[in-house]
Design a protein around this motif. Structure first.
Motif, mmCIF file in Angstrom:
data_model
loop_
_atom_site.group_PDB
_atom_site.id
_atom_site.type_symbol
_atom_site.label_atom_id
_atom_site.label_comp_id
_atom_site.label_asym_id
_atom_site.label_seq_id
_atom_site.Cartn_x
_atom_site.Cartn_y
_atom_site.Cartn_z
ATOM 1 N N TRP A 199 0.854 -1.202 0.000
ATOM 2 C CA TRP A 199 0.000 0.000 0.000
ATOM 3 C C TRP A 199 0.888 1.250 0.000
ATOM 4 C CZ3 TRP A 199 -3.565 1.884 4.560
ATOM 5 C CH2 TRP A 199 -4.322 2.984 4.118
ATOM 6 N N ASP A 200 0.878 1.975 -1.104
ATOM 7 C CA ASP A 200 1.672 3.198 -1.263
ATOM 8 C C ASP A 200 0.746 4.390 -1.515
ATOM 9 O OD1 ASP A 200 4.155 1.907 -1.022
ATOM 10 O OD2 ASP A 200 4.126 1.351 -3.146
ATOM 11 N N THR A 201 0.992 5.451 -0.815
ATOM 12 C CA THR A 201 0.254 6.697 -0.991
ATOM 13 C C THR A 201 1.230 7.812 -1.340
ATOM 14 O OG1 THR A 201 -1.439 6.013 0.589
ATOM 15 C CG2 THR A 201 -1.278 8.369 0.094
ATOM 16 N N ASP A 202 0.926 8.531 -2.418
ATOM 17 C CA ASP A 202 1.827 9.582 -2.918
ATOM 18 C C ASP A 202 1.114 10.924 -2.948
ATOM 19 O OD1 ASP A 202 4.272 8.137 -3.629
ATOM 20 O OD2 ASP A 202 3.023 7.142 -5.123
ATOM 21 N N LEU A 203 1.853 11.958 -2.551
ATOM 22 C CA LEU A 203 1.403 13.340 -2.688
ATOM 23 C C LEU A 203 2.491 14.114 -3.422
ATOM 24 C CD1 LEU A 203 -0.557 15.674 -2.062
ATOM 25 C CD2 LEU A 203 0.730 16.027 0.073
ATOM 26 N N ARG A 204 2.134 14.714 -4.565
ATOM 27 C CA ARG A 204 3.087 15.454 -5.383
ATOM 28 C C ARG A 204 2.602 16.894 -5.561
ATOM 29 N NH1 ARG A 204 7.591 12.321 -5.369
ATOM 30 N NH2 ARG A 204 6.910 10.136 -5.455
ATOM 31 N N LEU A 205 3.485 17.824 -5.288
ATOM 32 C CA LEU A 205 3.199 19.246 -5.464
ATOM 33 C C LEU A 205 4.272 19.860 -6.356
ATOM 34 C CD1 LEU A 205 2.548 20.152 -1.714
ATOM 35 C CD2 LEU A 205 0.798 19.771 -3.458
ATOM 36 N N SER A 248 3.845 33.943 -16.047
ATOM 37 C CA SER A 248 3.056 32.722 -16.133
ATOM 38 C C SER A 248 3.263 31.889 -14.874
ATOM 39 C CB SER A 248 3.426 31.907 -17.377
ATOM 40 O OG SER A 248 4.749 31.425 -17.289
ATOM 41 N N ASP A 249 2.166 31.283 -14.396
ATOM 42 C CA ASP A 249 2.205 30.413 -13.217
ATOM 43 C C ASP A 249 1.546 29.082 -13.564
ATOM 44 O OD1 ASP A 249 3.284 32.533 -11.830
ATOM 45 O OD2 ASP A 249 1.387 33.120 -10.912
ATOM 46 N N LEU A 250 2.152 28.008 -13.119
ATOM 47 C CA LEU A 250 1.572 26.679 -13.269
ATOM 48 C C LEU A 250 1.711 25.947 -11.953
ATOM 49 C CD1 LEU A 250 0.365 24.383 -14.959
ATOM 50 C CD2 LEU A 250 2.697 23.765 -15.645
ATOM 51 N N ASP A 251 0.573 25.628 -11.312
ATOM 52 C CA ASP A 251 0.564 24.924 -10.030
ATOM 53 C C ASP A 251 -0.145 23.586 -10.205
ATOM 54 O OD1 ASP A 251 1.760 27.122 -8.679
ATOM 55 O OD2 ASP A 251 -0.203 28.098 -8.585
ATOM 56 N N ILE A 252 0.470 22.527 -9.689
ATOM 57 C CA ILE A 252 -0.071 21.176 -9.859
ATOM 58 C C ILE A 252 -0.043 20.444 -8.518
ATOM 59 C CG2 ILE A 252 0.230 18.946 -10.995
ATOM 60 C CD1 ILE A 252 1.514 20.380 -13.326
ATOM 61 N N GLN A 304 -4.876 21.233 -11.320
ATOM 62 C CA GLN A 304 -3.914 22.022 -12.092
ATOM 63 C C GLN A 304 -4.470 23.423 -12.326
ATOM 64 O OE1 GLN A 304 -1.822 20.266 -15.545
ATOM 65 N NE2 GLN A 304 -2.573 22.007 -16.728
ATOM 66 N N TYR A 305 -3.641 24.418 -12.027
ATOM 67 C CA TYR A 305 -4.021 25.817 -12.270
ATOM 68 C C TYR A 305 -2.958 26.463 -13.142
ATOM 69 C CZ TYR A 305 -4.883 30.790 -11.515
ATOM 70 O OH TYR A 305 -5.119 32.122 -11.706
ATOM 71 N N ASN A 306 -3.409 27.111 -14.219
ATOM 72 C CA ASN A 306 -2.498 27.727 -15.180
ATOM 73 C C ASN A 306 -2.923 29.172 -15.406
ATOM 74 O OD1 ASN A 306 -0.381 27.844 -17.035
ATOM 75 N ND2 ASN A 306 -1.752 27.389 -18.735
ATOM 76 N N MET A 307 -1.975 30.108 -15.319
ATOM 77 C CA MET A 307 -2.264 31.516 -15.509
ATOM 78 C C MET A 307 -1.157 32.177 -16.306
ATOM 79 S SD MET A 307 -1.463 34.857 -14.560
ATOM 80 C CE MET A 307 -0.489 34.692 -13.078
#
Length: 299
Positions: A171-177, A213-217, A242-245
């Motif tokens: 059981w693996d749980t991943d959080l990526r920012l 430009s900003d890209l947040d994931i 995902q937010y892109n500006m």
């Protein structure tokens, strides 16, 4: 491309040429170029233990192009670290990259003008003024370089982080920012000695532009896999955001009271009052949100 000697020989052979012999010998390509230079400095550090490790890097580059006024200066810093905790059940990773860049552009039309310019003409007259004519699309390439001011700056930052948690075997749980941010600023000015004024009468031309430009994931996933005898199954579920500006602006004006303003006081240009200036701006953004899941079985 003809040098002065070759050009005079064609004139002496009664070949019809577009220019008269003005009595000088000018290599226009030599006038606008130089030997390129590339300087690079790099510092790299790394270390760690069984539980942690890191890599850090600093790089600085200074490149001078073969054409006068063309250059790039860039500083780049990066850092990456990994760390294991709680009997290796939790893994943490962080990566940061930061870069800044300054550059001076080059107008390709300057190269074209150097190729077609009369090789028997001279760059400046006896008074030190640039030689120009009213011939259509024909300008002094050396003057275009020295009477133009350019500024291009760019900044970029990239940050990514991750957590991986293994609570139970299989059981693996991943959080990526992650976040990527880019910004740029450019300025441009043609002085009162530039072709745009001495021939076209614009009396100083300036422009500025900026961009960002900003890209947040964010991504979250959890997966469980298990095997019973010959039976294998796994399930996975997750969430993605995902937010892109992007935004920017541009302004252009001419007819300035002094060259001292350069591209820093656009509102002082008379063309704005005459309704001949130009400006534009924009901003746009979007979001993408998703949920996903998957299951599999085999034997």
């Amino acid at each position: 491309f003809l040098d002065a000697t070759e050009y005079r020989k064609l004139l002496a052979d009664n070949v019809k040429m577009p220019f008269i012999d003005e009595g000088y010998d000018t290599n226009w390509l030599d006038q606008i170029s130089r030997a390129g230079l590339n300087i690079n400095h790099n510092i790299n550090m790394k270390g760690g233990s069984a539980k942690s490790n890191y890599i850090a890097n600093v790089n600085y580059g200074n490149q001078e192009g073969v054409f006068l006024g063309s250059y790039t200066k860039e500083l780049r810093v990066s850092f990456d670290v990994n760390h294991y905790m709680f009997d290796d059940k939790l893994k943490f990773n962080l990566n940061v990259v930061r870069g800044t860049q300054q550059s001076g552009g080059f107008d390709t039309n300057v190269y074209r003008q150097a190729l077609i310019r009369n090789p028997t003409a001279r760059p400046q007259d006896d008074n030190g003024d640039w030689t120009q004519t009213s011939r259509f699309q024909y300008s002094n390439p050396v003057a275009s370089i020295y009477e133009t001011e350019r500024m291009n700056e760019a900044d970029n930052t990239r940050l990514s982080a991750g957590l991986t948690l293994t609570l139970l075997p299989g059981w693996d749980t991943d959080l990526r920012l992650s976040s990527v941010k880019n910004s740029g600023l450019s300025g441009y000015y043609e002085t009162k000695k530039h072709y745009s004024n001495t021939v076209q009468g614009k009396n100083g031309v300036a422009s500025r532009s900026d961009s960002r430009s900003d890209l947040d994931i964010l991504e979250f996933t959890s997966k469980y896999a298990k095997t019973f005898d010959k039976h294998n199954f796994s399930v996975l579920g997750g969430y993605s955001y995902q937010y892109n500006m992007s935004q920017g602006g541009y302004a252009y004006n001419y007819n300035f009271p002094t060259d001292a303003f350069s591209y820093n006081n656009l509102e002082e240009g008379q063309a704005l009052l005459d309704g001949k200036a130009f400006m534009d701006s924009y901003k746009e953004d979007n979001k993408l949100i998703g949920f996903f899941g998957r299951g599999s079985y085999s034997f």
